[in-house]
Every structure is written in structure tokens, then in C-alpha cells.
Design a protein around this motif. Structure first.
Motif, mmCIF file in Angstrom:
data_model
loop_
_atom_site.group_PDB
_atom_site.id
_atom_site.type_symbol
_atom_site.label_atom_id
_atom_site.label_comp_id
_atom_site.label_asym_id
_atom_site.label_seq_id
_atom_site.Cartn_x
_atom_site.Cartn_y
_atom_site.Cartn_z
ATOM 1 N N LEU A 163 19.817 54.523 72.740
ATOM 2 C CA LEU A 163 20.625 55.485 73.520
ATOM 3 C C LEU A 163 19.753 56.381 74.406
ATOM 4 O O LEU A 163 20.015 57.580 74.542
ATOM 5 C CB LEU A 163 21.465 56.374 72.571
ATOM 6 C CG LEU A 163 22.425 55.680 71.606
ATOM 7 C CD1 LEU A 163 23.081 56.716 70.692
ATOM 8 C CD2 LEU A 163 23.496 54.914 72.364
ATOM 9 N N CYS A 190 19.785 64.559 71.160
ATOM 10 C CA CYS A 190 20.868 63.761 71.757
ATOM 11 C C CYS A 190 21.050 64.023 73.249
ATOM 12 O O CYS A 190 21.691 63.235 73.935
ATOM 13 C CB CYS A 190 22.179 64.023 71.025
ATOM 14 S SG CYS A 190 22.818 65.699 71.189
ATOM 15 N N VAL A 228 29.563 64.162 75.122
ATOM 16 C CA VAL A 228 29.457 62.687 75.076
ATOM 17 C C VAL A 228 28.120 62.260 74.466
ATOM 18 O O VAL A 228 28.068 61.378 73.588
ATOM 19 C CB VAL A 228 29.650 62.077 76.480
ATOM 20 C CG1 VAL A 228 29.384 60.572 76.454
ATOM 21 C CG2 VAL A 228 31.068 62.341 76.981
ATOM 22 N N ASN A 229 27.031 62.882 74.910
ATOM 23 C CA ASN A 229 25.718 62.564 74.331
ATOM 24 C C ASN A 229 25.714 62.822 72.828
ATOM 25 O O ASN A 229 25.171 62.038 72.043
ATOM 26 C CB ASN A 229 24.626 63.415 74.990
ATOM 27 C CG ASN A 229 24.263 62.909 76.364
ATOM 28 O OD1 ASN A 229 24.296 61.709 76.633
ATOM 29 N ND2 ASN A 229 23.914 63.819 77.254
ATOM 30 N N ALA A 265 28.302 62.918 70.776
ATOM 31 C CA ALA A 265 29.175 61.987 70.053
ATOM 32 C C ALA A 265 28.486 60.632 69.864
ATOM 33 O O ALA A 265 28.513 60.052 68.767
ATOM 34 C CB ALA A 265 30.486 61.814 70.815
ATOM 35 N N ALA A 266 27.852 60.145 70.923
ATOM 36 C CA ALA A 266 27.192 58.825 70.838
ATOM 37 C C ALA A 266 26.080 58.856 69.798
ATOM 38 O O ALA A 266 25.970 57.936 68.962
ATOM 39 C CB ALA A 266 26.641 58.444 72.217
ATOM 40 N N ALA A 267 25.266 59.896 69.823
ATOM 41 C CA ALA A 267 24.140 59.969 68.878
ATOM 42 C C ALA A 267 24.633 60.137 67.444
ATOM 43 O O ALA A 267 24.046 59.578 66.504
ATOM 44 C CB ALA A 267 23.222 61.128 69.262
ATOM 45 N N THR A 268 25.708 60.884 67.271
ATOM 46 C CA THR A 268 26.257 61.080 65.917
ATOM 47 C C THR A 268 26.775 59.754 65.355
ATOM 48 O O THR A 268 26.502 59.403 64.200
ATOM 49 C CB THR A 268 27.401 62.122 65.943
ATOM 50 O OG1 THR A 268 26.905 63.316 66.537
ATOM 51 C CG2 THR A 268 27.897 62.420 64.550
ATOM 52 N N GLN A 269 27.495 59.006 66.183
ATOM 53 C CA GLN A 269 28.006 57.713 65.719
ATOM 54 C C GLN A 269 26.838 56.784 65.358
ATOM 55 O O GLN A 269 26.893 56.056 64.367
ATOM 56 C CB GLN A 269 28.897 57.080 66.797
ATOM 57 C CG GLN A 269 29.630 55.819 66.336
ATOM 58 C CD GLN A 269 30.650 56.090 65.213
ATOM 59 O OE1 GLN A 269 31.262 57.141 65.173
ATOM 60 N NE2 GLN A 269 30.796 55.140 64.297
ATOM 61 N N HIS A 270 25.777 56.855 66.149
ATOM 62 C CA HIS A 270 24.594 56.018 65.890
ATOM 63 C C HIS A 270 23.921 56.420 64.568
ATOM 64 O O HIS A 270 23.511 55.557 63.787
ATOM 65 C CB HIS A 270 23.610 56.151 67.059
ATOM 66 C CG HIS A 270 22.630 55.037 67.145
ATOM 67 N ND1 HIS A 270 22.910 53.791 67.684
ATOM 68 C CD2 HIS A 270 21.333 54.963 66.725
ATOM 69 C CE1 HIS A 270 21.850 53.024 67.606
ATOM 70 N NE2 HIS A 270 20.873 53.704 67.031
ATOM 71 N N VAL A 324 33.290 63.430 65.500
ATOM 72 C CA VAL A 324 32.832 62.080 65.103
ATOM 73 C C VAL A 324 32.638 62.012 63.584
ATOM 74 O O VAL A 324 32.998 61.010 62.951
ATOM 75 C CB VAL A 324 31.530 61.702 65.854
ATOM 76 C CG1 VAL A 324 30.941 60.411 65.316
ATOM 77 C CG2 VAL A 324 31.802 61.582 67.344
#
Ligand code: ADE
Length: 231
Positions: A34, A53, A58-59, A61-66, A185
Motif C-alpha cells: 500500500l 498509513c 481512505v489511507n 481504512a486501507a492500512a487498517t484492513q491490511h 474498519v
């Protein structure tokens, strides 16, 4: 009282908010994803992954899901600075989240209400919050520790009018740009979380100057508290 998770995820938006944590916890291995680095290691038999992140929901959320999906984190802690939305919450004070709200969500059903979701209020984990309170009381100067709602939005807040609106609408103690996305998330994944923020500015007309000149000192407080929780 200590943490007992399989793997703790730590997430911060900025380099300045994470660098000391990575160094002090000696998270010497890293994996790229990411467009950032996920640092990992073991601290007192507790596995830890830490990531910067980038700014915004958005940044975050993406890092948390990862962290949850790819690294198997079963707990997420967000650290960083914030703008105060309450006159009692001053520079370098620390706010522990009770609940997170997306202040810029507006589907004409009321501020912060996420349409067609069963909740728009994301509650922090009680065990994490209790531990942070305990460590915070021992570590921070008298009057520096606050516990309450935190709001997030894709906006650096720098007007007294907006700050008052946030306080009146959400009862918030501070505002930042990632916490509620991380909380959202975590909620979707049934993963416990906590947001720990120290105050760099009063989210008023001087906010940007204050943020630039005060963030490094403010970060020291969240870093110290997080290290006390993990160490
Ligand atoms: N992070 C630190 N200060 C902030 C502010 N005033 N608004 C949004 N995010 C912040």
C-alpha cells in the motif's frame, strides 16, 4: 494489567507520529505494501506491527484492513496528534477515545449518520481503554488525561466556528483525520481498537502554525503512553 493479543497493530498517519515507536520497540523487520512499510517485531513475547498509513480516512481504512487481514492483527491502536474541540483540552494533553464519529459524513439524515448502517458510533474496546487510563494516570501530569468522543473527517479544522459545531454536535474532545475510519474498519471486522491522540493545536485560526510548531512535542506524550501499554 497487560495486553494479551496475538498481534497488536499500531497505526499513525505521519512519519513523525510513528518513527520513535518503531525505533523504541525495535521493530526491525519490514514489508512493503500500500505504498508504505509495515514494520514488525516481537516485544515482550507480544507480536507487534506498526504502519504509517498517510493522511485521511481512505489511507487509514486501507492500512487498517491490511493490518487485520494480511497481518492477522487482533487489536488495533491508533496514535497521533489532534486539534482540540474542547477548551479544557489543551496543548500536549492526551485524549483516549470512548467513541469515534465521522464528522464529514452527511447523507441528510443528520451529521455523522452513515446511511443504512446499524451504527455510526464506533465504540472503543473497554480493556484497551482501561489499560490506557491506568498507564496514562501514572505517566501524565495531573489534568493532562481526557477520555471522551473523538471526531474524524477529511479536513484539517482551523476555524473556531467549525470547532464549536463539532463540540456541540458530537460532544467531541478533539478532531483528527483517521481515527473514525480505523474504528469503522475495526467494527466491520469485529476487532477491538483504541485511539490515543495528543493535542497539537486548538483547531482554530492558528491551528496550522500551532500544528507545525507543536506536533513533535505532542507526539512524545502519545508515544510514551503507547510504550507504557505495550512495554
Ligand atoms: N490533526 C492535528 N490537528 C488537527 C486539526 N486541527 N484538524 C484535523 N486534524 C488535525
Amino acid at each position: 494489567m497487560t495486553l494479551a493479543y496475538k498481534r497488536i497493530g499500531i497505526i499513525a498517519a505521519l512519519d513523525e507520529e510513528l518513527a520513535d515507536i518503531v525505533e523504541k520497540l525495535q521493530l526491525n523487520e519490514a514489508e512493503e505494501a500500500l505504498h508504505t512499510l509495515f514494520h514488525f517485531g516481537t516485544v515482550h513475547e507480544q507480536q507487534v506491527v506498526a504502519v504509517k498509513c498517510g493522511v485521511g480516512k481512505v489511507n487509514a481504512a486501507a492500512a487498517t484492513q491490511h493490518l487485520i487481514e494480511k497481518f492477522g492483527c487482533d487489536c488495533v491502536i491508533n496514535v497521533g496528534v489532534a486539534g482540540s474541540t474542547n477548551d479544557d483540552v489543551r496543548k500536549n494533553h492526551v485524549v483516549l477515545s470512548t467513541d469515534l464519529h465521522e464528522h464529514d459524513m452527511d447523507c441528510l439524515e443528520g451529521p455523522g449518520v452513515i446511511s443504512r448502517m446499524d451504527t455510526s458510533v464506533f465504540l472503543s474496546d473497554k480493556t484497551l481503554l482501561d489499560l490506557a487510563k491506568l498507564k496514562g494516570k501514572a505517566l501524565l501530569p495531573e489534568g493532562f488525561l481526557h477520555v471522551g468522543p473523538i471526531v474524524s473527517g477529511d479536513q484539517f479544522v482551523s476555524s473556531k466556528e467549525k470547532t464549536m459545531w463539532l463540540s456541540e454536535t458530537f460532544g467531541s474532545l478533539c478532531t483528527e483525520m483517521e481515527g473514525a475510519a480505523i474504528a469503522h474498519v475495526c467494527y466491520l471486522n469485529s476487532v477491538p481498537f483504541l485511539v490515543i491522540r495528543s493535542i497539537s493545536d486548538m483547531a482554530d485560526e492558528d491551528a496550522l502554525d500551532s500544528f507545525e510548531s507543536s506536533k513533535d512535542e505532542a507526539v512524545d506524550y502519545t508515544t510514551a503512553l503507547l510504550l507504557a501499554m505495550i512495554g
